[in-house]
Design a protein around this motif. Structure first.
Motif, PDB file in Angstrom:
ATOM      1  N   THR A 161      12.856 -13.158   4.425  1.00  0.00           N
ATOM      2  CA  THR A 161      12.048 -14.240   3.868  1.00  0.00           C
ATOM      3  C   THR A 161      10.887 -14.537   4.810  1.00  0.00           C
ATOM      4  OG1 THR A 161      14.108 -15.128   3.045  1.00  0.00           O
ATOM      5  CG2 THR A 161      12.199 -16.565   2.907  1.00  0.00           C
TER       6      THR A 161
ATOM      7  N   ASN B 141      -0.791  -7.962  -9.447  1.00  0.00           N
ATOM      8  CA  ASN B 141      -1.278  -8.263 -10.801  1.00  0.00           C
ATOM      9  C   ASN B 141      -2.225  -9.457 -10.799  1.00  0.00           C
ATOM     10  OD1 ASN B 141       0.484 -10.358 -10.492  1.00  0.00           O
ATOM     11  ND2 ASN B 141       1.417 -10.160 -12.507  1.00  0.00           N
TER      12      ASN B 141
ATOM     13  N   ARG C 201      -2.726  -7.860 -15.773  1.00  0.00           N
ATOM     14  CA  ARG C 201      -1.457  -8.598 -15.855  1.00  0.00           C
ATOM     15  C   ARG C 201      -0.470  -7.907 -16.784  1.00  0.00           C
ATOM     16  NH1 ARG C 201      -3.426 -14.409 -14.805  1.00  0.00           N
ATOM     17  NH2 ARG C 201      -3.886 -14.081 -12.604  1.00  0.00           N
TER      18      ARG C 201
ATOM     19  N   ARG D 115      -6.820  -9.978 -17.284  1.00  0.00           N
ATOM     20  CA  ARG D 115      -5.897 -10.020 -18.406  1.00  0.00           C
ATOM     21  C   ARG D 115      -5.237  -8.648 -18.599  1.00  0.00           C
ATOM     22  NH1 ARG D 115      -9.165 -12.386 -22.946  1.00  0.00           N
ATOM     23  NH2 ARG D 115      -9.641 -13.919 -21.331  1.00  0.00           N
TER      24      ARG D 115
ATOM     25  N   GLN E  61       2.342 -10.513  -5.432  1.00  0.00           N
ATOM     26  CA  GLN E  61       1.524 -11.350  -6.308  1.00  0.00           C
ATOM     27  C   GLN E  61       0.059 -10.923  -6.323  1.00  0.00           C
ATOM     28  OE1 GLN E  61       2.276 -15.621  -6.325  1.00  0.00           O
ATOM     29  NE2 GLN E  61       4.271 -15.230  -5.416  1.00  0.00           N
TER      30      GLN E  61
ATOM     31  N   LEU F  11      -2.398 -12.314  -9.401  1.00  0.00           N
ATOM     32  CA  LEU F  11      -1.995 -13.724  -9.377  1.00  0.00           C
ATOM     33  C   LEU F  11      -2.546 -14.406  -8.133  1.00  0.00           C
ATOM     34  CD1 LEU F  11       1.726 -13.808 -10.577  1.00  0.00           C
ATOM     35  CD2 LEU F  11      -0.228 -14.872 -11.680  1.00  0.00           C
TER      36      LEU F  11
ATOM     37  N   PHE G 203       9.750 -12.199 -11.685  1.00  0.00           N
ATOM     38  CA  PHE G 203       9.991 -13.058 -10.518  1.00  0.00           C
ATOM     39  C   PHE G 203      11.482 -13.205 -10.225  1.00  0.00           C
ATOM     40  CE2 PHE G 203       5.667 -14.143 -11.218  1.00  0.00           C
ATOM     41  CZ  PHE G 203       5.214 -14.524  -9.980  1.00  0.00           C
TER      42      PHE G 203
ATOM     43  N   LEU H 246       5.254  -8.188 -13.716  1.00  0.00           N
ATOM     44  CA  LEU H 246       5.919  -8.789 -12.552  1.00  0.00           C
ATOM     45  C   LEU H 246       7.097  -9.651 -12.995  1.00  0.00           C
ATOM     46  CD1 LEU H 246       6.069  -9.383  -9.572  1.00  0.00           C
ATOM     47  CD2 LEU H 246       4.099 -10.876  -9.787  1.00  0.00           C
TER      48      LEU H 246
END
Lengths: 268, 288, 278
Positions: B44, B56, B84, B81, B53, B58, B91, B89
């Motif tokens: 982490t 794509n 994406r 667009r 992220q 984000l 999560f 992706l």
């Protein structure tokens, strides 16, 4: 993103203002508001203004911070000022065109109203800037305690407030996550007209509500298993105590009130 | 020809210019080709979630570029667009993103945003449900009536239904029991084999990823510190443990044996590799 | 002496739903001072069992006793809950306050401990889990492992004799899992607190005194980890797995090598392999 919004807006510090009992600060804020609305003439205003300025000075909260806190209500202040300017029927006409008349009295009232709002907000900002949300709810609970006699659930209300404060950052983080997940599926939150925008919020709001309910449910179980059973018989780690500085501050507040009432009688 | 995905000198700094400034990625270079199954490992805060992220669009790089088919992902709103839906992706705990009244409608949400026609969407929903092993009978149920494992699959199907060229999954087995883990992994492997797409799989479980990734990239403090085939990565037991990762149990056992002087090869990470090495040892021993 | 005892414990969530019993005639005794791991697949009933141990759920049939107290005795509810504390899976959903030490104080406050003593207990509890330096932090800024340790401190501050942890590591990364496991092992060893650890990670059970495996609402295996893990087929049939060390030994035995199935840790396994192949 959303995470950058500061909520609660508490600025930790170790000044006299920070150390005052939250109950003192709450009472002082109420006294301050009363005094502000009793003030009539320029001398009273000056006195109240000096009191505010000294308090801010002692708290070491930067003027810039206070001013930026005022920004959101700027429009409110402007509208109030303009309405007072236009609708005040004074005698001394300064300007007259079309159907608008501006009088000296109007200008004066507009300015005092604006000043009053600015000082009102600045005073309450000082309270939230120097008192942690938890202390604030604690203080409020203690002050409202007598209301228990008339069956107002004071403890429950303050517990709800502090839990809400505790979960604000968690829910903001969650909103961020869900937003990203739906964006990854092609959601667009900021395009289209109002109805389209409202519709686009559904994929965000439904999961957010479901998650909030799940959290509430789990939290209730966890609280119960930690022996929570309402306010009855509950003790506290941090007990609020009134120190000498608190009593002195309150006396100063009462003197302030007396002064402004006296000035009001004299029409100053 | 340009690689499918190419990342050059990617740096990401959160809250730049504030007291909370935090460098999450620093000069990361990365390439992914069609058909690869890449495992991304790191603890982490190592930057792996920030990294994906960017794939794509984000997150916008602080500096550096992300190229899909040689073209920047951030060039225009239309491009974003498109990217994406091409880089899907999934999560962590994706079941929390379900919101529609039926599973069918939820899986269709992505394709619908791509403005596909009705038949096409329906076909993709069925195909995606099949890939994740979701019974077609469940499609008309409310997603909130499904079991935990089924919810997870429905959410993954929602991304697969966009038919992405690259499927990125962030800890898709988190919180599942061994059987649930095995089922999800089997589905993803089957999907990968059938569509010959690229899969990027983020995890901190070396044990899982070692068995099926064709390549591993190890993140530490915002950089890729190792990038190669699993057998190569697991040669570095000490280094992996030093950056806070747990190596597969088998790798650990073999490293201990080697330390005691048994000539077992480095980089072993499955029970079957260990079997082969040990049995070879016995055979070799008898011949010598 | 046992601290928790169940007698023919039956439980079903909703009798009309027809989903049947989640727990079936379950008999179990947990010895005071022991470290017990309960392993089971999702839906095996292990979390439901855990919730009976401090009266969050009450049996629909049979009885549960905590230190001799019947959990359905409402008069003694608080006493039961301060004897057996409970830590849950999601650390975010069990932290009540927005300052670490205030959260740890929540339990003691509820049971009416005097202010000065709450302070001592909070400090002790935070030191016991290694989170004392973080006492003035906001919990939402901590890592998962740290949050879970704060949750554990919140329980210890009530001075329970037993802690039940319901999948406390499911949402944590490997280093967070390590932190939490080390903490509960230390509390068991040094403070003599009984620990019941519910999990589906077999690796977390290796160091337990006793391992109970549940499937479909019943106990299917019960013994020391060395006795339970060698039952490879039983575990795999119920959707669980065995540690990689046992898996390797199992394969080698099938290939005709005399490998022990109870060499659980990497060190023991390497030792056994060395004896066979060295």
């Amino acid at each position: 993103m959303l995470k950058d919004i500061t909520l609660g807006q508490y600025f930790p510090g170790d000044t006299l203002v920070h150390r005052l009992d939250p109950r003192t600060k709450l009472v002082m804020t109420i006294l301050y508001i009363v005094v502000l609305f009793l003030a009539k003439g320029p001398i009273s205003y000056l006195a109240v203004f000096l009191f505010l300025a000294i308090s801010i000075g002692v708290s070491r909260i930067r003027l810039k911070t206070i001013l930026s806190g005022l920004k959101p209500i700027l429009i409110l202040i402007l509208i109030t000022a303009i309405l007072n300017l236009l609708y005040n029927r004074g005698e001394t006409v300064l300007l007259r065109f079309w159907r608008i008349t501006i009088t000296l009295e109007g200008v004066f009232t507009a300015l005092t109203m604006a000043l009053r709002i600015v000082m009102l907000i600045a005073g309450t900002l000082l309270l939230t800037y120097t008192t942690s949300p938890l202390q604030l709810t604690d203080g409020l609970e203690q002050l409202l305690n007598p209301l228990k006699k008339i069956h107002v659930p004071v403890h429950e209300l303050s517990m709800m407030m502090s839990i809400a404060l505790r979960f604000i950052p968690t829910l903001i983080e969650e909103t961020d996550k869900i937003m990203n997940a739906q964006k990854a599926r092609g959601a667009e939150f900021d395009t289209g007209n109002l109805i389209q925008k409202a519709k686009a919020m559904l994929p965000l709001l439904v999961p957010l509500f479901i998650s909030a309910f799940r959290r509430a449910d789990e939290l209730a179980t966890a609280m119960e298993s930690r022996c929570y059973h309402g306010g009855e018989g509950r003790t506290k780690l941090k007990v609020l105590t009134m120190e000498r500085r608190d009593w002195i501050t309150l006396i100063v507040g009462l003197l302030m009130l007396a002064l402004v009432i006296a000035l009001r009688r004299l029409g100053l | 020809m340009a690689p499918l995905l190419e990342i050059r000198k990617l740096t990401h700094i959160y809250s730049q210019g504030t007291p909370f400034e935090h460098v999450a990625l620093k000069d990361v270079d990365f390439v992914a080709e069609k058909g690869e199954f890449i495992g991304i490992i790191g603890h982490t805060g190592s930057g792996k979630s920030t990294f994906v992220q960017h794939l794509n669009a984000l997150l916008k790089p602080t500096s550096g570029t992300v190229l899909l088919d040689g073209e920047a992902v951030f060039s225009s709103p239309q491009r974003i667009r498109q990217v994406r839906s091409r880089v899907g992706l999934v999560f962590q705990y994706p079941e929390y993103q379900l919101f529609e009244e039926t599973v069918r409608a939820d899986i269709a949400y992505g394709p619908k945003n791509m403005k596909l026609d009705k038949e096409e969407i329906e076909q993709r929903v069925l195909e995606a449900a099949d890939f994740v092993g979701l019974d077609p009978e469940l499609l008309d149920k409310s997603p909130f009536d499904l079991s935990g494992g089924q919810k997870r699959r429905a959410a993954i199907a929602g991304v697969i239904a966009m038919r992405p060229d690259i499927l990125v999954l962030d800890e898709p087995t988190a919180g599942l029991d061994p059987r649930g883990r095995e089922e999800i992994i089997a589905n993803i492997r089957r999907y990968h084999a059938r569509v010959n797409g690229t899969v990027i799989y983020i995890t901190h479980s070396m044990e899982d990823i070692a068995r099926f990734a064709s390549r591993l990239a190890v993140f530490c403090e915002g950089r890729i510190v190792m990038d190669g085939v699993p057998g190569e990565i697991f040669r570095h037991v000490e280094e992996l443990e030093r950056i806070g990762l747990t190596v597969p149990g088998i790798t650990k056992v073999m490293a201990l044996l080697r330390a005691r002087g048994l000539p077992v090869p480095e980089g072993i990470y499955t029970i079957h590799q260990a079997m082969d090495a040990l049995l070879g040892l016995k055979g070799g021993g008898e011949n010598a | 002496m046992n601290i928790i005892r169940t007698e023919k414990l039956d439980f079903e969530y909703d009798a009309e739903s027809g989903r049947g019993l989640v727990l079936k005639e379950l008999d179990l005794e947990i010895e005071e001072g022991s470290f017990v791991a309960i392993l089971g697949h999702n839906g095996s009933g292990k979390s439901t069992l855990a919730k009976h141990m401090n009266a969050i759920l009450l049996p629909t049939g049979g009885k549960v006793f905590v230190s001799g107290m019947d959990t359905s005795d409402e008069e003694r509810l608080l006493e039961i809950r301060r004897t057996v504390g409970m830590v849950f899976q999601n650390p975010d959903n069990q932290i009540v306050a927005n300052v670490v030490e205030d959260d740890v104080a929540f339990g003691p406050e509820n049971i009416g401990i005097p202010t000065a003593e709450i302070r001592t207990r909070v400090d002790e509890a935070l030191k016991a889990v290694g989170m004392y330096e973080y006492r003035n932090h906001a919990p939402h800024l901590l890592s998962g492992g740290q949050k879970q340790r704060v949750a554990i401190a919140g329980i210890i501050a009530m001075r329970p004799r037993c802690i039940v942890l319901d999948e406390p590591t499911a949402m944590l990364d490997p280093s967070g899992r390590r932190e939490v496991l080390d903490t509960v092992h230390r509390l068991n060893r040094e403070n003599g607190i009984t620990v019941v650890l519910i999990t589906h990670h077999m690796d977390e059970c290796i160091d337990a005194d006793r391992l109970i495996v549940m499937a479909d609402g019943a106990i299917i295996a019960d013994g020391s980890p060395r006795e339970v893990f060698p039952q490879v087929e039983l575990l795999r049939d119920t959707g669980m797995d065995v540690p990689a060390t046992v898996g390797l030994a199992w394969e080698l035995r099938k290939a005709g090598y005399d490998m022990p199935l109870d060499a659980l840790s990497a060190e023991e396994c390497a030792e056994a392999l060395y004896r066979v192949f060295g």
